[in-house]
Design a protein around this motif. Structure first.
Motif, PDB file in Angstrom:
ATOM      1  N   TYR A  89     -32.554  -0.849 -21.838  1.00 22.33           N
ATOM      2  CA  TYR A  89     -33.143  -1.874 -20.983  1.00 22.33           C
ATOM      3  C   TYR A  89     -32.765  -3.243 -21.544  1.00 22.33           C
ATOM      4  CZ  TYR A  89     -36.412   1.779 -19.380  1.00 22.33           C
ATOM      5  OH  TYR A  89     -36.973   2.915 -18.853  1.00 22.33           O
ATOM      6  N   GLN A 141     -34.457  -7.226 -21.418  1.00 25.85           N
ATOM      7  CA  GLN A 141     -35.657  -7.953 -21.048  1.00 25.85           C
ATOM      8  C   GLN A 141     -35.373  -9.451 -21.065  1.00 25.85           C
ATOM      9  OE1 GLN A 141     -39.158  -7.688 -23.639  1.00 25.85           O
ATOM     10  NE2 GLN A 141     -40.474  -7.808 -21.839  1.00 25.85           N
ATOM     11  N   LEU A 186     -36.843 -13.366 -19.485  1.00 19.86           N
ATOM     12  CA  LEU A 186     -37.992 -14.055 -18.902  1.00 19.86           C
ATOM     13  C   LEU A 186     -37.904 -14.028 -17.385  1.00 19.86           C
ATOM     14  CD1 LEU A 186     -38.485 -17.204 -21.166  1.00 19.86           C
ATOM     15  CD2 LEU A 186     -40.099 -15.327 -20.786  1.00 19.86           C
ATOM     16  N   HIS A 230     -37.927 -11.445 -15.472  1.00 20.04           N
ATOM     17  CA  HIS A 230     -37.363 -10.226 -14.894  1.00 20.04           C
ATOM     18  C   HIS A 230     -37.976  -8.957 -15.461  1.00 20.04           C
ATOM     19  CE1 HIS A 230     -34.062 -12.988 -13.715  1.00 20.04           C
ATOM     20  NE2 HIS A 230     -34.056 -12.232 -12.650  1.00 20.04           N
ATOM     21  N   GLY A 231     -38.845  -9.069 -16.397  1.00 15.76           N
ATOM     22  CA  GLY A 231     -39.440  -7.874 -16.965  1.00 15.76           C
ATOM     23  C   GLY A 231     -38.390  -7.003 -17.636  1.00 15.76           C
ATOM     24  N   LEU A 232     -38.572  -5.706 -17.566  1.00 11.31           N
ATOM     25  CA  LEU A 232     -37.643  -4.744 -18.169  1.00 11.31           C
ATOM     26  C   LEU A 232     -36.738  -4.188 -17.080  1.00 11.31           C
ATOM     27  CD1 LEU A 232     -40.233  -2.927 -20.392  1.00 11.31           C
ATOM     28  CD2 LEU A 232     -38.124  -3.930 -21.271  1.00 11.31           C
ATOM     29  N   PHE A 239     -33.608  -3.267 -25.383  1.00 12.35           N
ATOM     30  CA  PHE A 239     -34.452  -2.191 -25.894  1.00 12.35           C
ATOM     31  C   PHE A 239     -33.853  -0.837 -25.555  1.00 12.35           C
ATOM     32  CE2 PHE A 239     -38.172  -4.321 -27.456  1.00 12.35           C
ATOM     33  CZ  PHE A 239     -38.242  -5.496 -26.730  1.00 12.35           C
TER      34      PHE A 239
END
Lengths: 109, 113
Positions: free
Chosen positions: B35, B37, B39, B41-43, B90
């Motif tokens: 993933y 991450q 700001l 846009h989330g994951l 991540f």
């Protein structure tokens, strides 16, 4: 595909307060999880809860699968509870989770 | 029990360079995920793998390449880094089955200049 909506986007509370975070799903899920991202960026799995209620200390979660939502309760908040809370879900046989945008929780001393 | 680890934890590179982010898990989990991450846009899922030699695209695969020759490793390569790939990456893993808990690595902060 499944869409995940979390509310509220931001929550600011004083230490000792209780809070409720909500997660709505656009379709049925059979894999629903809650995660906490602490201020250092680490993502920790809090609950795997496709249905029913679970409790872990001051945290509990309830999923009402038939109504496509889940709630995360935090009681007697502490400053260490600050961070971003994500819910994520997957449908029947889904290989991957769909994440919500998160709720940013700030607990002030 | 090391769990799931990522390396490097921090990386600064220049536009156009190739960068490889490593992910290693000690649980023999079948599924692994990458993933990013950012700001606002989330994951967002880049790629995932259901087993060794089986990979599939996620939501934002462009500009990334993955491989999985061994169950425990899932490297992510940026073939020619761009500034838009500056992000926190991540890695995650879980056992086979759609009803299994997912675990995340500590993340890699990548800055592309």
């Amino acid at each position: 595909g499944i869409q995940v909506e979390q509310s509220p986007p931001d929550l600011i509370l004083q230490e000792g307060a209780n809070s409720t975070l909500r997660c709505n799903f656009s379709d049925s899920v059979n894999n629903l999880q809650w995660f906490h991202q602490n201020p250092w960026g680490q993502l920790i799995n809090l609950f795997y809860i496709p249905s029913g209620t679970k409790q872990n200390g001051r945290l509990s979660a309830t999923t009402v699968a038939t109504e496509r939502y889940s709630l995360l309760y935090i009681s007697s908040s502490q400053t260490t509870d600050s961070g971003v809370y994500f819910c994520a879900g997957g449908g029947q046989g889904a290989q991957k989770l769909v994440f919500g945008q998160g709720t940013r929780l700030t607990i002030n001393p | 029990d090391a769990g799931i680890t990522q390396s490097p934890r921090y990386k600064i590179t220049e536009t156009g360079r190739q960068v490889t982010l490593m992910c290693h898990q000690t649980w023999s989990h079948s599924y692994m995920f990458w993933y990013r991450q950012d700001l606002g846009h989330g994951l967002r899922l880049i790629y995932y793998s259901a087993a060794a030699d089986i990979t599939d695209k996620g939501e934002v695969p462009d500009g990334y390449v993955v491989s999985r020759s061994k169950t425990e490793n899932f490297p992510l390569t940026l073939e020619s880094a761009t500034r838009s790939q500056t992000s926190v990456y991540f890695c995650a893993s879980r056992r086979t089955g759609s009803q299994e808990t997912q675990y995340f690595g500590p993340g890699t902060r990548l800055l592309v200049l």
